[in-house]
Design an enzyme around this catalytic site. Structure first.
Site, PDB file in Angstrom:
ATOM      1  N   LYS A   1      38.210  43.296  40.691  1.00  0.00           N
ATOM      2  CA  LYS A   1      37.883  42.760  42.001  1.00  0.00           C
ATOM      3  C   LYS A   1      36.393  42.407  41.991  1.00  0.00           C
ATOM      4  CE  LYS A   1      41.776  43.349  44.302  1.00  0.00           C
ATOM      5  NZ  LYS A   1      42.509  42.227  44.895  1.00  0.00           N
TER       6      LYS A   1
ATOM      7  N   GLY B   1      50.537  42.215  43.640  1.00  0.00           N
ATOM      8  CA  GLY B   1      50.967  43.448  44.306  1.00  0.00           C
ATOM      9  C   GLY B   1      50.257  43.629  45.632  1.00  0.00           C
TER      10      GLY B   1
ATOM     11  N   SER C   1      44.986  46.149  38.540  1.00  0.00           N
ATOM     12  CA  SER C   1      44.002  45.536  39.433  1.00  0.00           C
ATOM     13  C   SER C   1      43.002  46.625  39.799  1.00  0.00           C
ATOM     14  CB  SER C   1      44.707  44.992  40.678  1.00  0.00           C
ATOM     15  OG  SER C   1      43.770  44.582  41.649  1.00  0.00           O
TER      16      SER C   1
ATOM     17  N   ASP D   1      39.379  38.759  40.796  1.00  0.00           N
ATOM     18  CA  ASP D   1      39.955  38.425  42.101  1.00  0.00           C
ATOM     19  C   ASP D   1      38.886  38.604  43.169  1.00  0.00           C
ATOM     20  OD1 ASP D   1      41.432  38.073  44.394  1.00  0.00           O
ATOM     21  OD2 ASP D   1      42.899  39.656  43.983  1.00  0.00           O
TER      22      ASP D   1
ATOM     23  N   ASP E   1      46.107  33.209  45.847  1.00  0.00           N
ATOM     24  CA  ASP E   1      46.881  34.336  46.368  1.00  0.00           C
ATOM     25  C   ASP E   1      47.011  34.101  47.877  1.00  0.00           C
ATOM     26  OD1 ASP E   1      47.712  36.791  47.395  1.00  0.00           O
ATOM     27  OD2 ASP E   1      46.218  38.010  46.364  1.00  0.00           O
TER      28      ASP E   1
ATOM     29  N   LYS F   1      53.489  36.772  45.581  1.00  0.00           N
ATOM     30  CA  LYS F   1      53.857  38.039  46.213  1.00  0.00           C
ATOM     31  C   LYS F   1      55.008  37.685  47.146  1.00  0.00           C
ATOM     32  CE  LYS F   1      49.141  39.821  46.145  1.00  0.00           C
ATOM     33  NZ  LYS F   1      47.997  40.260  46.952  1.00  0.00           N
TER      34      LYS F   1
ATOM     35  N   GLU G   1      40.821  34.496  40.875  1.00  0.00           N
ATOM     36  CA  GLU G   1      41.804  34.509  41.956  1.00  0.00           C
ATOM     37  C   GLU G   1      41.105  34.363  43.305  1.00  0.00           C
ATOM     38  OE1 GLU G   1      44.572  37.727  41.345  1.00  0.00           O
ATOM     39  OE2 GLU G   1      45.139  37.788  43.452  1.00  0.00           O
TER      40      GLU G   1
ATOM     41  N   LYS H   1      42.403  43.154  35.726  1.00  0.00           N
ATOM     42  CA  LYS H   1      41.890  42.291  36.807  1.00  0.00           C
ATOM     43  C   LYS H   1      40.816  43.076  37.525  1.00  0.00           C
ATOM     44  CE  LYS H   1      43.946  41.156  41.284  1.00  0.00           C
ATOM     45  NZ  LYS H   1      45.186  40.672  41.941  1.00  0.00           N
TER      46      LYS H   1
HETATM   47  O1  OSB Z   1      44.433  40.522  46.319  1.00  0.00           O
HETATM   48  O2  OSB Z   1      45.930  40.976  44.885  1.00  0.00           O
HETATM   49  C1  OSB Z   1      45.282  41.284  45.896  1.00  0.00           C
HETATM   50  C2  OSB Z   1      46.189  44.832  47.002  1.00  0.00           C
HETATM   51  C3  OSB Z   1      46.288  44.645  48.360  1.00  0.00           C
HETATM   52  C4  OSB Z   1      46.029  43.406  48.901  1.00  0.00           C
HETATM   53  C5  OSB Z   1      45.669  42.352  48.080  1.00  0.00           C
HETATM   54  C6  OSB Z   1      45.581  42.519  46.701  1.00  0.00           C
HETATM   55  C7  OSB Z   1      45.819  43.790  46.160  1.00  0.00           C
HETATM   56  C8  OSB Z   1      45.694  44.104  44.747  1.00  0.00           C
HETATM   57  C9  OSB Z   1      46.431  45.339  44.272  1.00  0.00           C
HETATM   58  O3  OSB Z   1      44.992  43.497  43.969  1.00  0.00           O
HETATM   59  C10 OSB Z   1      47.485  45.072  43.280  1.00  0.00           C
HETATM   60  C11 OSB Z   1      48.517  46.188  43.287  1.00  0.00           C
HETATM   61  O4  OSB Z   1      49.344  46.249  44.207  1.00  0.00           O
HETATM   62  O5  OSB Z   1      48.523  46.985  42.345  1.00  0.00           O
HETATM   63 MG    MG Z   2      44.575  38.746  45.155  1.00  0.00          MG
END
Ligand code: OSB
Ligand code: MG
Length: 391
Positions: free
Chosen positions: A178, A305, A150, A203, A253, A277, A228, A176
């Site tokens: 952001k 995550g 990510s 995402d 999510d 999660k 996402e 992925k």
């Molecule tokens: O939106 O998936 C998410 C990390 C913290 C809070 C929300 C998200 C995330 C990540 C990181 O995308 C994924 C990771 O833990 O490697």
């Molecule tokens: Mg997310």
């Protein structure tokens, strides 16, 4: 409640805990993580250690973020709910099973990350006592799980392309990106141009509104695996409207915080893909139910995550060895996110982009208690044999 996959004995001994430690620790993040909800530049997280009379230990993590900009819970609220409510409830109820732990915590509304810490620590303790792995207890079958990266919002396209290139070179099986309004089609186009037809998804972390549908439609031509959480964290209905206008599958999510919300989102077509999660949905029992539900409906499921420490990632990796997890997990190792981890050794991603599922007993990894203490910002210990409490 729960899954028929769970291999814990139904009537184990009543909550065999003689000592509990709750630690809030500050992890050394390599660089700030920038998303549609803002920047995460410090990473406090909450760890729970349960110990039995024979000295077996089970660790769990409540991985809410430092701030309430992803979901309402924070590291601070998780710490207080654990100290003041969650731990006292299970010490009082003395449940004999993971389902019993979930039932004892059920009177607590929300505060899902705190509930996960208790369930995870209990499961790791039971695994340690039985001399088996978390994956074994959960009935997992896969010996290795695929991993994606990510990638946060960077200062420039160049930096983003560099990071994507590095992770693909290292073997990661999906990227992925952001996104947020103003950092979306352009970055996706640049990645497609440079790297071609790689497994790619985005995402938005709830940074768009339904009025932005045209902007999101611009992403439809890029063959993304999913978009996402484009809309508000609480807006399941809005996502159902948006999904009808988008060709790309929506993955939720933030909006999926319980079994019921997940069922509803799938029933009304608010998403076609589920990011699970365990902390966000309130624990392992809820996760197993969601796993079974997605599998029965043939809905693509993958594990997200929370930038957890290795303690938080361990049960998630074990869950990913269940057959319903069909897409790569957001599970970069601590070596990518942190200058150091609370695990001694931990796990790495191999050159084919897989993590090998640990078959070591208990949590599956050695926790470095000295690092936990060194990074602790506060702690709380309960000795249950004497009922002596100190802060
Ligand atoms: O939106 O998936 C998410 C990390 C913290 C809070 C929300 C998200 C995330 C990540 C990181 O995308 C994924 C990771 O833990 O490697
Ligand atoms: Mg997310």
């Amino acid at each position: 409640m729960g899954s028929d996959l769970l291999r814990l004995p139904a009537e184990a001994e009543p909550f065999p805990v003689t000592r509990a430690e709750i630690w809030e620790v500050s992890l050394p993040l390599r660089e700030p993580f920038v998303t549609g909800f803002g920047q995460t530049s410090t990473r406090r997280t909450v760890l729970l250690r349960l110990e039995d009379a024979e000295g077996h230990a089970g660790w769990g993590e409540g991985a809410a973020l430092d701030h309430p900009f992803y979901l309402p819970e924070t590291a601070s609220s998780t710490y207080s709910v654990l100290v003041e409510h969650a731990l006292p409830l299970v010490l009082e109820a003395r449940p004999r099973s993971l389902e019993g732990v979930a039932a004892a915590l059920a009177p607590i509304r929300g505060n899902n990350f705190a509930k996960m810490a208790v369930e995870a620590a209990y499961l790791a303790l039971q695994a340690a006592r039985a001399g088996v792995s978390l994956a074994h207890l959960l009935g997992g079958t896969a010996s290795r799980i695929p991993v994606g990266e990510s990638i946060g919002i960077k200062a420039s396209l160049t930096e983003t392309l560099e990071e994507v290139g590095l992770r693909l070179f290292e073997g990661y099986r999906r990227i992925k990106l952001k996104i947020r309004p103003g950092w979306d089609a352009e970055v996706v186009r640049a990645v497609r141009r440079r790297f071609g037809d790689i497994p790619l998804q985005v995402d938005a972390n709830a940074s768009y509104r339904l009025d932005d549908a045209a902007r999101l439609n611009a992403l439809d031509g890029f063959g993304l695996l999913c978009i996402e959480q484009p809309l508000g964290y609480d807006d399941i209905d809005g996502h159902a409207v948006l999904q009808r206008r988008l060709a790309t599958p929506i993955c939720l999510d933030e909006s999926l915080r319980s079994v019921e919300q997940t069922r509803r989102a799938l029933d009304i077509g608010a998403c076609r893909n589920v990011n699970l999660k365990p902390g966000r949905v309130g624990g392992i029992v809820a996760s197993l139910t969601i796993h079974d539900e997605c599998r029965a409906r043939s809905v693509p499921l993958w594990c997200g995550g929370m930038l957890e420490s290795g303690i938080g990632r361990a049960p998630n990796i074990a869950l990913c060895s269940l057959p319903g997890f069909v897409q790569p997990a957001d599970m970069s190792p601590a070596s990518v996110l942190y200058r150091d981890d609370v695990l001694d050794g931990g796990y790495e991603v191999d050159s084919e982009g897989f993590i090998t599922v640990s078959h070591a007993p208990g949590l599956g990894y050695r926790v470095d208690d000295e690092k936990v203490r060194a990074w602790a910002t506060r702690g709380h210990v309960v000795e249950t044999r004497t009922l002596e409490r100190r802060s």
